[in-house]
Enzyme design. Structure first.
Site, short mmCIF file in Angstrom:
data_model
loop_
_atom_site.label_atom_id
_atom_site.label_comp_id
_atom_site.label_asym_id
_atom_site.label_seq_id
_atom_site.Cartn_x
_atom_site.Cartn_y
_atom_site.Cartn_z
N HIS A 210 -5.25 -2.87 2.33
CA HIS A 210 -5.71 -3.64 3.48
C HIS A 210 -6.49 -4.89 3.08
O HIS A 210 -7.49 -5.25 3.71
CB HIS A 210 -6.54 -2.76 4.42
CG HIS A 210 -5.76 -1.66 5.07
ND1 HIS A 210 -5.21 -0.62 4.33
CD2 HIS A 210 -5.44 -1.43 6.37
CE1 HIS A 210 -4.58 0.21 5.15
NE2 HIS A 210 -4.69 -0.28 6.39
N GLU B 35 -18.33 4.46 -0.39
CA GLU B 35 -17.60 3.78 -1.47
C GLU B 35 -18.39 3.68 -2.77
O GLU B 35 -17.81 3.74 -3.86
CB GLU B 35 -17.16 2.39 -1.01
CG GLU B 35 -15.98 2.38 -0.06
CD GLU B 35 -16.35 2.71 1.37
OE1 GLU B 35 -15.44 2.88 2.20
OE2 GLU B 35 -17.56 2.80 1.65
N ASP C 286 -7.40 -5.82 12.94
CA ASP C 286 -8.73 -5.33 12.57
C ASP C 286 -9.75 -6.45 12.52
O ASP C 286 -10.96 -6.20 12.56
CB ASP C 286 -8.68 -4.61 11.21
CG ASP C 286 -8.01 -3.26 11.31
OD1 ASP C 286 -7.58 -2.88 12.42
OD2 ASP C 286 -7.89 -2.57 10.28
N ARG D 188 -1.64 -4.33 3.91
CA ARG D 188 -1.17 -3.48 5.00
C ARG D 188 0.20 -3.92 5.53
O ARG D 188 0.98 -3.08 5.97
CB ARG D 188 -2.19 -3.53 6.14
CG ARG D 188 -1.79 -2.75 7.37
CD ARG D 188 -2.79 -3.01 8.49
NE ARG D 188 -2.57 -2.17 9.65
CZ ARG D 188 -3.26 -2.26 10.77
NH1 ARG D 188 -4.23 -3.16 10.87
NH2 ARG D 188 -3.00 -1.47 11.79
N ARG E 67 0.82 -1.21 0.00
CA ARG E 67 0.00 0.00 0.00
C ARG E 67 0.85 1.27 0.00
O ARG E 67 0.42 2.32 -0.47
CB ARG E 67 -0.94 0.02 1.21
CG ARG E 67 -0.22 0.13 2.55
CD ARG E 67 -1.14 0.51 3.67
NE ARG E 67 -0.47 0.43 4.96
CZ ARG E 67 -0.82 1.14 6.02
NH1 ARG E 67 -1.83 1.98 5.95
NH2 ARG E 67 -0.17 0.99 7.16
N PHE F 36 -14.36 -2.80 1.74
CA PHE F 36 -15.36 -1.79 1.37
C PHE F 36 -15.23 -1.39 -0.10
O PHE F 36 -16.22 -1.19 -0.79
CB PHE F 36 -15.19 -0.55 2.24
CG PHE F 36 -15.17 -0.84 3.71
CD1 PHE F 36 -16.22 -1.53 4.32
CD2 PHE F 36 -14.11 -0.43 4.50
CE1 PHE F 36 -16.20 -1.80 5.67
CE2 PHE F 36 -14.08 -0.69 5.86
CZ PHE F 36 -15.13 -1.38 6.46
#
Length: 324
Positions: A119, A68, A127, A177, A17, A93
């Site tokens: 991610h 989104e 998460d 990530r 990322r 998302f």
């Protein structure tokens, strides 16, 4: 097969990322009409680095807020005005919540929209399962007109973003990530529909991408100590898949093992199995998430817990070679 520029150095660790914002800035510097459309995650996706690279680039970042679906439609509108529109959010998302807009707005009309969320996979770590997107490759691969790229490290992520910008129409780029070791040099170039043979071997073909490339290379070293010579292919382009390279390899080795940080349903494994079944059937095995959600934990812990690490690849390859 893509032109290779390998520079394997496990000590240099960066997340894929991290390539996103800086590469967009480099593309803008070169004169490309790139814009970034984000869903209130500009720091995490690193599009903020694009906006801050030069004062004039701040006007080329459009923050749509936590929306989104709207983000994709805004990107589509920008594409219709001649821009190369990159969208950024978390993968869960940026693909799942916005699937209808990606399918019916971007892909149906072949718009120059690049879906580039971060991610993805269990590398999201703490998460937890709600944010660990493990179905995104399956979703994006199934849509007509979409191409799918899964880079292995920072430098190949830069190359994948450049490739997406140079490719007309929708492209999906899967970024993570977790910081991963360097596989490719700074000058690596990737080609659509290609793959990279990172290590030649005679006994088993290991096809992987993303964070699994590091694990596959480590597994190959362990397998070599056990007398098993593994060939490693980085299938960074899941769609269109480089079937010719894979088939040539399995014709030589006689078996194939696919490793991906994704569900075993609908991703790289299914794409490879489809090609092998049609063109040169051989025994196959699959390392991936087994129809389950992820859970909270550190990245390395999760890789081991879910059987995605080098140890799991070694075990699967040994079993495959014994049964071959």
């Amino acid at each position: 097969m893509s032109a290779l520029c390998l520079d394997i150095d496990p000590s240099i660790k960066l997340a894929t990322r991290a390539a996103y914002g800086p590469t967009l800035a480099n593309l803008a510097d070169s004169g490309m009409p790139v814009v970034a459309v984000d869903a209130d995650l500009t720091g995490s996706t690193t599009t903020a680095k694009f906006a801050s690279a030069k004062p004039e680039y701040s006007a080329r970042l459009f923050n749509c807020g936590i929306a989104e679906q709207n983000m994709i439609d805004v990107a589509a509108g920008l594409a219709l005005t001649g821009h190369i529109a990159f969208t950024g959010s978390f993968a869960v998302f940026g693909t799942g919540r916005a699937y209808d807009q990606i399918r019916n707005t971007a892909c149906y009309s072949k718009l120059n929209v690049k879906i580039a969320p971060t991610h993805a996979g269990i590398s999201v770590g703490p998460d937890g399962g709600s944010h660990q997107m493990l179905e995104d490759v399956a979703l994006m691969r199934a849509i007509p007109n979409m191409r799918v790229l899964v880079p292995a490290d920072y430098n190949s992520a830069c190359a994948a973003i450049r490739l997406a910008a140079d490719t007309s129409g929708p492209v999906y780029i899967r970024m993570g990530r977790a910081a991963v070791g360097q596989i490719y040099g700074k000058d690596v170039q990737l080609n659509m529909g290609a793959s990279c043979v990172l290590r030649e071997g005679q006994d088993v073909t290991i096809i992987a991408n993303g964070v699994e490339i590091k694990e596959a290379l480590e597994a190959a070293d362990i397998l070599a100590q056990r007398g098993i010579d593994a060939e490693i292919i980085d299938a960074f382009c899941v769609k269109p898949l480089d079937e010719d390279t894979i088939i040539r390899s399995v014709q030589k080795t006689g078996c194939a093992l696919v490793a991906e940080e994704h569900s075993v349903m609908g991703g790289l494994g299914d794409a490879v199995a489809n090609a092998i079944c049609r063109r040169h059937p051989v025994p196959c095995a699959f390392v991936g998430m087994r129809d389950i959600f992820g859970k909270s934990g550190e990245f390395d812990e999760l890789m081991h817990y879910f059987g995605l690490d080098a140890e799991a690849i070694v075990k699967a390859a040994c079993q495959l070679c014994e049964n071959d």
